[in-house]
Design a protein around this motif. Structure first.
Motif, PDB file in Angstrom:
ATOM      1  N   SER A 187       0.809  -1.161   0.038  1.00  0.00           N
ATOM      2  CA  SER A 187      -0.136  -0.067  -0.006  1.00  0.00           C
ATOM      3  C   SER A 187       0.967   1.093   0.052  1.00  0.00           C
ATOM      4  O   SER A 187       2.129   1.350   0.108  1.00  0.00           O
ATOM      5  N   ARG A 188       0.075   2.498  -0.317  1.00  0.00           N
ATOM      6  CA  ARG A 188       0.875   3.585  -0.369  1.00  0.00           C
ATOM      7  C   ARG A 188       1.919   3.792   0.913  1.00  0.00           C
ATOM      8  O   ARG A 188       1.350   3.632   2.207  1.00  0.00           O
ATOM      9  N   ALA A 245       3.308   5.188   4.199  1.00  0.00           N
ATOM     10  CA  ALA A 245       2.633   6.196   5.154  1.00  0.00           C
ATOM     11  C   ALA A 245       3.194   7.654   5.289  1.00  0.00           C
ATOM     12  O   ALA A 245       4.270   7.820   4.730  1.00  0.00           O
ATOM     13  N   SER A 272      -4.603  -6.567   3.687  1.00  0.00           N
ATOM     14  CA  SER A 272      -5.476  -5.387   3.220  1.00  0.00           C
ATOM     15  C   SER A 272      -6.429  -4.743   4.259  1.00  0.00           C
ATOM     16  O   SER A 272      -6.976  -5.568   4.800  1.00  0.00           O
ATOM     17  N   LYS A 273      -6.217  -3.416   4.735  1.00  0.00           N
ATOM     18  CA  LYS A 273      -7.106  -2.971   5.714  1.00  0.00           C
ATOM     19  C   LYS A 273      -8.388  -2.522   4.988  1.00  0.00           C
ATOM     20  O   LYS A 273      -9.189  -2.007   5.756  1.00  0.00           O
ATOM     21  N   LEU A 274      -8.472  -2.340   3.569  1.00  0.00           N
ATOM     22  CA  LEU A 274      -9.702  -1.684   3.107  1.00  0.00           C
ATOM     23  C   LEU A 274     -10.331  -2.455   2.122  1.00  0.00           C
ATOM     24  O   LEU A 274     -10.577  -2.217   0.875  1.00  0.00           O
ATOM     25  N   ARG A 333      -8.936  -1.727  -1.583  1.00  0.00           N
ATOM     26  CA  ARG A 333      -8.921  -0.410  -1.969  1.00  0.00           C
ATOM     27  C   ARG A 333      -7.364   0.137  -1.690  1.00  0.00           C
ATOM     28  O   ARG A 333      -6.831   1.069  -2.329  1.00  0.00           O
ATOM     29  N   ASP A 334      -6.912  -0.144  -0.590  1.00  0.00           N
ATOM     30  CA  ASP A 334      -5.422   0.140  -0.292  1.00  0.00           C
ATOM     31  C   ASP A 334      -4.352  -0.388  -1.391  1.00  0.00           C
ATOM     32  O   ASP A 334      -3.796   0.598  -1.665  1.00  0.00           O
ATOM     33  N   ALA A 341      -5.159   1.784  -4.650  1.00  0.00           N
ATOM     34  CA  ALA A 341      -4.799   3.013  -4.745  1.00  0.00           C
ATOM     35  C   ALA A 341      -3.143   3.176  -4.979  1.00  0.00           C
ATOM     36  O   ALA A 341      -2.965   4.140  -5.694  1.00  0.00           O
ATOM     37  N   TRP A 342      -2.490   2.259  -4.492  1.00  0.00           N
ATOM     38  CA  TRP A 342      -1.072   2.333  -4.607  1.00  0.00           C
ATOM     39  C   TRP A 342      -0.556   2.165  -6.035  1.00  0.00           C
ATOM     40  O   TRP A 342       0.441   2.272  -6.667  1.00  0.00           O
ATOM     41  N   GLY A 357      -5.296  -5.699  -6.618  1.00  0.00           N
ATOM     42  CA  GLY A 357      -6.019  -5.066  -5.704  1.00  0.00           C
ATOM     43  C   GLY A 357      -7.468  -5.776  -6.131  1.00  0.00           C
ATOM     44  O   GLY A 357      -8.569  -5.634  -5.386  1.00  0.00           O
ATOM     45  N   ARG A 386     -14.952   6.534   1.840  1.00  0.00           N
ATOM     46  CA  ARG A 386     -13.444   5.865   2.364  1.00  0.00           C
ATOM     47  C   ARG A 386     -13.348   6.033   3.945  1.00  0.00           C
ATOM     48  O   ARG A 386     -12.296   6.128   4.364  1.00  0.00           O
TER      49      ARG A 386
END
Ligand code: MN
Length: 426
Positions: free
Chosen positions: A189-190, A192, A203-205, A247-248, A251-252, A262, A377
């Motif tokens: 993921s992106r 921090a 994945s958190k999302l 989604r995380d 997005a990255w 994803g 989100r």
């Protein structure tokens, strides 16, 4: 050829509960494993699974030109490749055999025992061996919402979106039938805030995408396109489709080439393919398109379908909360436009290919087709009936999608598309 199977006055000698998704006017197609561990192609009336392989062997389709083993297969691909005329003949004949006035099978206990199963006795399988899977992005509301979240309101809808039915090639290996557990994906993921190394972990999302998908027959030779007026001839039917999304991870990774890990870890489909023929009574016009699309995407008439859609989340050990109510008719680009566009460059479409609609979001916040949009989100968590909150999907949550069309005369449904999330295996 008349679609006599759609006659709303018809009743079956098999019991159909009031409000069932599967009256005799539906006659969807699927693949199931019988109590004797035999895999077969079948249909469903009420809560009964009907073995079409056994019906064919016992002579019930003798008047229709079919190969002997057409239903004794583990996928519908060959039947779908036979084309629309055959699908219609078979659906019409099934309706005739199960009509309350017809005694051929009704009064033959030996045959009934070979052909008819209770739904709880069979195990539904993937109905088609999906060759290529394409996912569109056809809901204007969804594209606007996601664009706003990912790029800001000023760049929400890309300049091509109102001209091109946007899509990407997905992955068919991880498409599974309803009921298959889904493992939370692991991924990047992106970075921090203030970090240079990307995040990595479960994945958190994790999200659902409320979609429908159509299954095609052999449509065109490579290099030839399908004209929009003919496009629906090549659509066998539709399933309910949950295109699970992290989604995380998305997005990255999504720029510059689009969706990848994803998206491709799992997608769930409902096991019964409801034919386009069965949905005929529910045709509606699609939303008006401004600016007018190019000529190859223009088609007059009712080319969309009024299909109610619903999503519920059921946490482990507690009851389900309905989180979204949408409708297939909100889709901006129609299936005919999608198929005409998909082949305009000469790309060939084959029997058993599947095209997802993209997330179907409606105009109101309770009709959005993903948690990303429903909770904006995570900014507006959803209150569940058991007192907990959801921004996205938790481990051990079960996501349940439903779809049905209904008027005063008939209800044609899809049953459920269900998936339960298992924790990541690291
Ligand atoms: Mn999707």
């Amino acid at each position: 050829m008349l679609i006599t199977a759609n006659n709303t006055n018809r009743k079956s000698w098999l019991n159909v509960d009031k409000g069932s998704d599967f009256p005799i006017q539906n006659i969807p197609f699927g693949v199931f494993l019988t109590r004797d561990d035999i895999i077969t192609i079948g249909t469903r009336i009420g809560d009964y699974a009907i073995d079409l392989g056994a019906m064919h062997q016992l002579g019930y389709f003798n008047e229709i030109p079919l190969t002997d083993d057409i239903f004794l297969q583990d996928s519908l691909n060959d039947f779908i490749a036979d084309g629309r005329k055959t699908w219609r003949l078979v659906r019409n004949r099934i309706a005739e055999v199960f009509d309350t006035t017809n005694g051929e099978l009704r009064d033959n206990a030996v045959h009934k025992d070979k052909i008819i199963f209770r739904m709880e006795e069979v195990e539904m399988q993937l109905p088609v061996e999906i060759g290529d899977y394409t996912d569109f992005y056809a809901s204007k509301e969804h594209a606007t919402n996601v664009g706003t979240l990912f790029r800001g309101a000023d760049n929400a809808l890309m300049p091509n979106w109102l001209h091109v039915p946007i899509g990407y090639h997905g992955r068919s290996s991880s498409i599974v039938p309803s009921g298959t557990p889904i493992r939370r994906p692991l991924g990047q993921s992106r970075p921090a805030e203030g970090e240079s190394t990307p995040g990595f972990g479960p994945s958190k999302l994790l999200d659902f995408e409320l979609e429908m998908a159509f299954i095609t027959t052999d449509a065109n030779k490579m290099g030839k396109r399908i004209k929009i007026e003919e496009a629906e001839e090549y659509i066998f039917g539709i399933v309910l489709f949950n295109d699970w999304s992290a989604r995380d991870i998305q997005a990255w990774e999504y720029q510059p080439l689009g969706p990848f890990l994803g998206k491709n870890f799992a997608s769930t489909i409902s096991p019964w393919i409801v034919t386009l023929d069965a949905l005929e009574p529910f045709r509606v016009t699609n939303p008006s398109q401004e600016p007018t699309p190019l000529p190859y995407l223009q088609l007059e008439g009712k080319n969309s379908f009024d299909i109610n859609l619903q999503v519920g989340i059921k946490p482990k050990g507690s009851k389900e909360t309905i989180v979204a109510n949408s409708n297939f008719k909100y889709m901006y680009w129609t299936m005919a436009q999608q198929l005409a566009h998909h082949t305009v460059n000469g790309c060939n479409v084959r029997a058993g290919d599947m095209m997802g609609s993209g997330t179907i979001s409606g105009p109101t916040p309770d009709s959005y087709g993903s948690m990303l949009e429903l909770t904006w989100r995570g900014a507006n968590p959803i209150k569940m009936d058991d007192g907990t909150e959801r921004k996205f999907i938790n481990d051990k949550d079960t996501v349940i999608m439903r779809a049905y069309s209904e008027n005063e005369e008939v209800r044609i449904g899809f049953g459920e598309c269900v998936g339960k999330i298992k924790p990541t295996k690291e």
